[in-house]
Design an enzyme around this catalytic site. Structure first.
Site, PDB file in Angstrom:
ATOM      1  CE  LYS A  16      -2.986  -0.179   3.847  1.00 12.32           C
ATOM      2  NZ  LYS A  16      -2.081   0.936   4.295  1.00 12.32           N
ATOM      3  CB  THR A  42       5.127  -0.211  -2.488  1.00  7.15           C
ATOM      4  OG1 THR A  42       6.544  -0.335  -1.255  1.00  7.15           O
ATOM      5  CG2 THR A  42       5.957   0.171  -4.447  1.00  7.15           C
ATOM      6  NE  ARG A  56      -0.708   5.485   8.468  1.00  8.52           N
ATOM      7  CZ  ARG A  56      -0.423   3.842   8.917  1.00  8.52           C
ATOM      8  NH1 ARG A  56      -0.969   3.796   9.980  1.00  8.52           N
ATOM      9  NH2 ARG A  56      -0.245   3.128   7.722  1.00  8.52           N
ATOM     10  CE  LYS A  71       2.044  -3.330   8.192  1.00  5.50           C
ATOM     11  NZ  LYS A  71       2.568  -2.060   7.416  1.00  5.50           N
ATOM     12  CB  ALA A 118      -5.357   1.881  10.644  1.00  8.25           C
ATOM     13  CG  PHE A 144      -3.529  -2.481   9.396  1.00  9.19           C
ATOM     14  CD1 PHE A 144      -2.207  -3.410   8.711  1.00  9.19           C
ATOM     15  CD2 PHE A 144      -3.243  -1.837  10.754  1.00  9.19           C
ATOM     16  CE1 PHE A 144      -1.087  -4.085  10.124  1.00  9.19           C
ATOM     17  CE2 PHE A 144      -2.519  -2.516  11.257  1.00  9.19           C
ATOM     18  CZ  PHE A 144      -1.562  -3.465  10.869  1.00  9.19           C
ATOM     19  CD1 TRP A 181       9.545  -3.191  -4.132  1.00 10.76           C
ATOM     20  CD2 TRP A 181      10.171  -4.579  -5.827  1.00 10.76           C
ATOM     21  NE1 TRP A 181      10.016  -3.714  -3.782  1.00 10.76           N
ATOM     22  CE2 TRP A 181      10.230  -4.254  -4.648  1.00 10.76           C
ATOM     23  CE3 TRP A 181      10.427  -4.857  -7.346  1.00 10.76           C
ATOM     24  CZ2 TRP A 181      11.751  -5.542  -4.889  1.00 10.76           C
ATOM     25  CZ3 TRP A 181      11.461  -5.742  -6.761  1.00 10.76           C
ATOM     26  CH2 TRP A 181      12.051  -5.301  -6.159  1.00 10.76           C
TER      27      TRP A 181
END
Length: 562
Positions: free
Chosen positions: A76, A78, A99, A110, A278, A306, A415
């Protein structure tokens, strides 16, 4: 341009433009810039008072969200960064607003939050670590309030605070399960009043929520003053203003409140500011950074944490409701691999073509898309984050199913190719923004009862049969209603791994009920937090933390950071 290099190796190959040049590209005069070295800076809030800024029309707002997360990864952040770079390739004045990473995931499981491959924000090492010190300031403000609360009790407790009804916890920006539940104040009369206590991770603190929802310094101070930290023996709430703490806390946050300006690998300006999780908080970057970006650019790409049932729901039902912001378009990020995981395929087998599993997992994507288009009534595009193992047949199946809902699919190759790989997605976003009506709906009405709002979120967004309140939550619901907090929005704390409150229910489950075990008012933030299932506000480290692979050499080069 596909690469076998790590994210940090790719980022180090790009020198980046001086931050003064990035500010100029964003239309921010040097007078408003407060450089933190050569490649990052804060922007003074006085920027909003500039006559040219006041008269400038806001840009288009694009929200990037995703399907329910899986171990396969969705990409997300990226996609958010690559889309902004892709818009720049189409000669659009685009900017990112996202963020800041928490140290908890960075050293946990993560990872960081700077994107990946050739779609990253830099300097990624700084951003993923201490950056400009915002999180440290937020933690300090949180813990100052905790210290003043306990000191008030120690010094005579003139407010009549019941030590067994203290709701305020201390905070640290690290996954540390040992601190979830503690007893402190031990060691004798002069060492404090013994009581049960605990820690939240900084990104779950109400200070973080207040910080990210505040419109300016004055609003920040007012919100801090309204924070409820405890209740008296006769059940009255005790606030930060009651403890005379709001002024000092705001002082600690005055510089942190200024948005942080950085850049992508392709020198697209980016604000990286604030960072609530989130799953246990509202999951969006600061309102101030979003508003500033909308004054700087014609297209602002932002993200919510998320899956769409968490970050996007809170972005729309909380942030947009409080601020009047309305996205012009929504991007739903998915991967073929992740959808096959939702279809029952083991992580080790996701590279093997499997149309049957893909079709079984597709309802997860389709339910998220329908929530955006039918519940919130916003235009949406599905971005398939490309992997080399994706087959033509698998991609076609995803496209066909989405078109049945009237939603287009764009293959995202950011990517591997950076902005060049985001042009197809950018083209669809430009089309959607051109057709945008700037209207939206919410999933519930704040005027309804707390229980009705909980039920509406669970039924409309999670597609549950309903909600069940445990006895403690039912008692808290009545207390919060009696205290006058019944008309606040709801911030659901729920597992990110499922539409339900059971992390093991993949895909788009049906026939389940969401269990709420605790309700707590965040009066400063302006919402009620509902803890569901076994969700924790202080995560723990995995068996093999990412920190074990992070090191630094004699020349000061960091290794192992993704």
């Amino acid at each position: 341009m596909a690469s076998y290099k790590s994210d940090i190796e790719i980022a180090r190959e790009v020198k980046g433009a001086p931050i003064l040049e990035i500010a100029k590209k964003a239309g921010i005069p040097e007078d408003y810039l407060e450089p933190y070295g050569k490649n990052k800076a804060k922007v003074d809030m006085a920027y909003f008072d500039d006559p040219k800024v006041k008269s400038a029309q806001d840009g288009k707002l694009i929200l990037v969200t995703a399907i329910t997360p899986t171990p396969a990864g969705e990409g997300k952040t990226t996609t958010t960064i690559g889309l902004a770079d892709g818009l720049r390739k189409r000669d659009k004045n685009a900017m990112v607003a996202m963020r800041e990473p928490s140290l908890g995931p960075v050293f946990g499981v993560k990872g960081g939050a700077c994107g990946g491959g050739y779609a990253q924000v830099i300097p990624m090492e700084d951003i993923n670590l201490h950056f400009t010190g915002d999180f440290h300031a937020i933690g300090a403000a949180n813990n100052l309030l905790a210290a003043m609360l306990d000191n008030h009790i120690q010094q005579g407790n003139s407010l009549g605070i019941d030590p067994k009804r203290i709701t305020w916890k201390r905070a640290v920006d690290m996954n540390d399960r040992q601190l979830r539940n503690i007893v402190d104040g031990l060691g004798g009369r002069m060492q404090g009043v013994p009581r049960e206590d605990g820690f939240d991770i900084t990104v779950a603190s109400e200070i973080m929520a207040v910080f990210c929802l505040a419109e300016d310094l004055t609003d920040l101070k007012k919100r801090i003053g309204r924070i409820i930290v405890a209740y008296t023996y006769d059940g009255k709430p005790v606030t930060a203003d009651d403890l005379k703490a709001s002024g000092a806390m705001t002082v600690l946050l005055k510089d942190a409140l200024k948005p942080n300006l950085v850049q992508t690998l392709e020198a697209t300006p980016a604000f990286v500011h604030g960072g609530p999780f989130a799953n246990i908080a509202h999951g969006c970057n600061s309102v101030i950074a979003t508003r500033m970006a909308l004054k700087c650019a014609d297209y602002v790409v932002t993200e919510a944490g998320f899956g769409a049932d968490l970050g996007a729901e809170k972005f729309l039902d909380i942030k947009c409701r409080m601020t009047g912001l309305v996205p012009d378009a929504v991007v739903m990020v998915a991967t073929v691999r992740a959808l096959k995981y939702h279809g029952g395929v083991a992580k080790a087998d996701l590279n093997t073509p499997n149309l049957e599993a893909l079709e079984k997992g597709l309802p997860n994507l389709l339910q998220h898309v329908e929530n955006i288009t039918k519940v919130y009534k916003l235009p949406c595009v599905v971005a398939i984050n490309a992997f080399p193992t994706d087959t033509k047949e698998e991609l076609q199946l995803v496209e066909d199913k989405c078109k049945e809902l009237g939603v287009n699919v764009a293959l995202s190759e950011v990517w591997a190719k950076g902005g060049e790989g985001g042009i197809k997605l950018a083209d669809e976003i430009i089309r959607l923004c051109d057709e945008s009506t700037k209207t939206m709906s919410f999933s519930y009405d704040t005027k309804d009862t707390i229980e009705k709002k909980l039920e509406d979120i669970c039924k409309n967004v999670y597609h549950a049969d309903g909600v069940q309140l445990l006895p403690a939550a039912a008692k808290q619901l009545k207390e919060l209603t009696d205290l006058g907090f019944g008309d606040m929005p709801i911030c659901m704390a729920k597992t990110q791994y499922s539409f339900s409150d059971d992390a093991d229910l993949k895909g788009a489950p049906k026939g389940f009920t969401v269990t709420v075990r605790n309700l707590k008012v965040s009066a400063g933030a302006g919402f009620i937090v509902a803890l569901t299932g076994d969700i924790m506000t202080m995560p723990g480290l995995p068996k093999v933390p990412a920190a074990e692979a992070i090191d630094i050499d004699a020349d000061g080069n960091i290794v192992g950071l993704f």
